[in-house]
Design a protein around this motif. Structure first.
Motif, PDB file in Angstrom:
ATOM      1  N   TYR A 168      12.126   1.789  -6.597  1.00  0.00           N
ATOM      2  CA  TYR A 168      13.504   2.109  -6.233  1.00  0.00           C
ATOM      3  C   TYR A 168      13.623   2.404  -4.739  1.00  0.00           C
ATOM      4  O   TYR A 168      14.533   1.923  -4.068  1.00  0.00           O
ATOM      5  CB  TYR A 168      13.991   3.294  -7.060  1.00  0.00           C
ATOM      6  CG  TYR A 168      15.446   3.624  -6.839  1.00  0.00           C
ATOM      7  CD1 TYR A 168      16.433   2.866  -7.448  1.00  0.00           C
ATOM      8  CD2 TYR A 168      15.827   4.678  -6.019  1.00  0.00           C
ATOM      9  CE1 TYR A 168      17.784   3.147  -7.254  1.00  0.00           C
ATOM     10  CE2 TYR A 168      17.166   4.962  -5.816  1.00  0.00           C
ATOM     11  CZ  TYR A 168      18.132   4.202  -6.427  1.00  0.00           C
ATOM     12  OH  TYR A 168      19.448   4.482  -6.219  1.00  0.00           O
ATOM     13  N   ARG A 169      12.701   3.181  -4.201  1.00  0.00           N
ATOM     14  CA  ARG A 169      12.748   3.514  -2.773  1.00  0.00           C
ATOM     15  C   ARG A 169      12.354   2.333  -1.910  1.00  0.00           C
ATOM     16  O   ARG A 169      12.895   2.150  -0.823  1.00  0.00           O
ATOM     17  CB  ARG A 169      11.850   4.709  -2.474  1.00  0.00           C
ATOM     18  CG  ARG A 169      12.473   5.999  -3.022  1.00  0.00           C
ATOM     19  CD  ARG A 169      11.769   7.223  -2.563  1.00  0.00           C
ATOM     20  NE  ARG A 169      11.869   7.385  -1.121  1.00  0.00           N
ATOM     21  CZ  ARG A 169      11.130   8.251  -0.447  1.00  0.00           C
ATOM     22  NH1 ARG A 169      10.270   9.022  -1.074  1.00  0.00           N
ATOM     23  NH2 ARG A 169      11.259   8.363   0.851  1.00  0.00           N
ATOM     24  N   LEU A 170      11.425   1.506  -2.381  1.00  0.00           N
ATOM     25  CA  LEU A 170      11.037   0.319  -1.611  1.00  0.00           C
ATOM     26  C   LEU A 170      12.170  -0.702  -1.554  1.00  0.00           C
ATOM     27  O   LEU A 170      12.270  -1.471  -0.600  1.00  0.00           O
ATOM     28  CB  LEU A 170       9.786  -0.320  -2.203  1.00  0.00           C
ATOM     29  CG  LEU A 170       8.476   0.409  -1.946  1.00  0.00           C
ATOM     30  CD1 LEU A 170       7.334  -0.280  -2.684  1.00  0.00           C
ATOM     31  CD2 LEU A 170       8.177   0.495  -0.470  1.00  0.00           C
ATOM     32  N   ALA A 171      13.023  -0.705  -2.553  1.00  0.00           N
ATOM     33  CA  ALA A 171      14.137  -1.657  -2.576  1.00  0.00           C
ATOM     34  C   ALA A 171      15.094  -1.431  -1.415  1.00  0.00           C
ATOM     35  O   ALA A 171      15.812  -2.335  -1.014  1.00  0.00           O
ATOM     36  CB  ALA A 171      14.884  -1.548  -3.894  1.00  0.00           C
ATOM     37  N   MET A 174       0.809  -1.217   0.000  1.00  0.00           N
ATOM     38  CA  MET A 174       0.000   0.000   0.000  1.00  0.00           C
ATOM     39  C   MET A 174       0.844   1.269   0.000  1.00  0.00           C
ATOM     40  O   MET A 174       0.305   2.364  -0.004  1.00  0.00           O
ATOM     41  CB  MET A 174      -0.942  -0.016   1.199  1.00  0.00           C
ATOM     42  CG  MET A 174      -1.966  -1.142   1.135  1.00  0.00           C
ATOM     43  SD  MET A 174      -3.136  -1.106   2.485  1.00  0.00           S
ATOM     44  CE  MET A 174      -3.987   0.403   2.140  1.00  0.00           C
ATOM     45  N   SER A 175       2.147   1.123  -0.013  1.00  0.00           N
ATOM     46  CA  SER A 175       3.036   2.283   0.027  1.00  0.00           C
ATOM     47  C   SER A 175       2.943   3.072  -1.267  1.00  0.00           C
ATOM     48  O   SER A 175       2.775   2.520  -2.350  1.00  0.00           O
ATOM     49  CB  SER A 175       4.472   1.819   0.235  1.00  0.00           C
ATOM     50  OG  SER A 175       5.347   2.914   0.149  1.00  0.00           O
ATOM     51  N   SER A 176       3.072   4.366  -1.148  1.00  0.00           N
ATOM     52  CA  SER A 176       3.064   5.218  -2.342  1.00  0.00           C
ATOM     53  C   SER A 176       4.476   5.408  -2.888  1.00  0.00           C
ATOM     54  O   SER A 176       4.657   6.084  -3.893  1.00  0.00           O
ATOM     55  CB  SER A 176       2.452   6.580  -2.009  1.00  0.00           C
ATOM     56  OG  SER A 176       3.233   7.227  -1.014  1.00  0.00           O
ATOM     57  N   LYS A 177       5.453   4.803  -2.219  1.00  0.00           N
ATOM     58  CA  LYS A 177       6.838   4.897  -2.692  1.00  0.00           C
ATOM     59  C   LYS A 177       7.009   4.067  -3.953  1.00  0.00           C
ATOM     60  O   LYS A 177       6.323   3.083  -4.163  1.00  0.00           O
ATOM     61  CB  LYS A 177       7.810   4.376  -1.635  1.00  0.00           C
ATOM     62  CG  LYS A 177       7.895   5.225  -0.392  1.00  0.00           C
ATOM     63  CD  LYS A 177       8.893   4.629   0.578  1.00  0.00           C
ATOM     64  CE  LYS A 177       8.982   5.452   1.836  1.00  0.00           C
ATOM     65  NZ  LYS A 177       9.934   4.850   2.791  1.00  0.00           N
TER      66      LYS A 177
END
Length: 56
Positions: free
Chosen positions: A21-24, A15-18
């Motif tokens: 690349y940022r979730l990695a 559900m993250s809006s990231k």
């Protein structure tokens, strides 16, 4: 979740809006997609290639 992340963490990442690349960079993704899993997907280790090139 099959890769070892809890249900609540998987939901929060989903559900993250990231972006990808940022979730990695999150701990949960790094635990789930470890070197062993990446190797099983057919990816080559850059470290192993570097060592082979420089020391072989």
């Amino acid at each position: 979740m099959r890769l070892g992340v809890s249900k609540s963490v998987a939901i929060s990442l989903g559900m993250s809006s990231k972006g990808y690349y940022r979730l990695a960079k999150t701990k949960a993704v790094q635990l789930a997609l470890n070197n062993k899993w990446l190797e099983s997907q057919g990816l080559v280790s850059i470290k192993d290639q570097w060592v082979k090139f420089h020391y072989s």
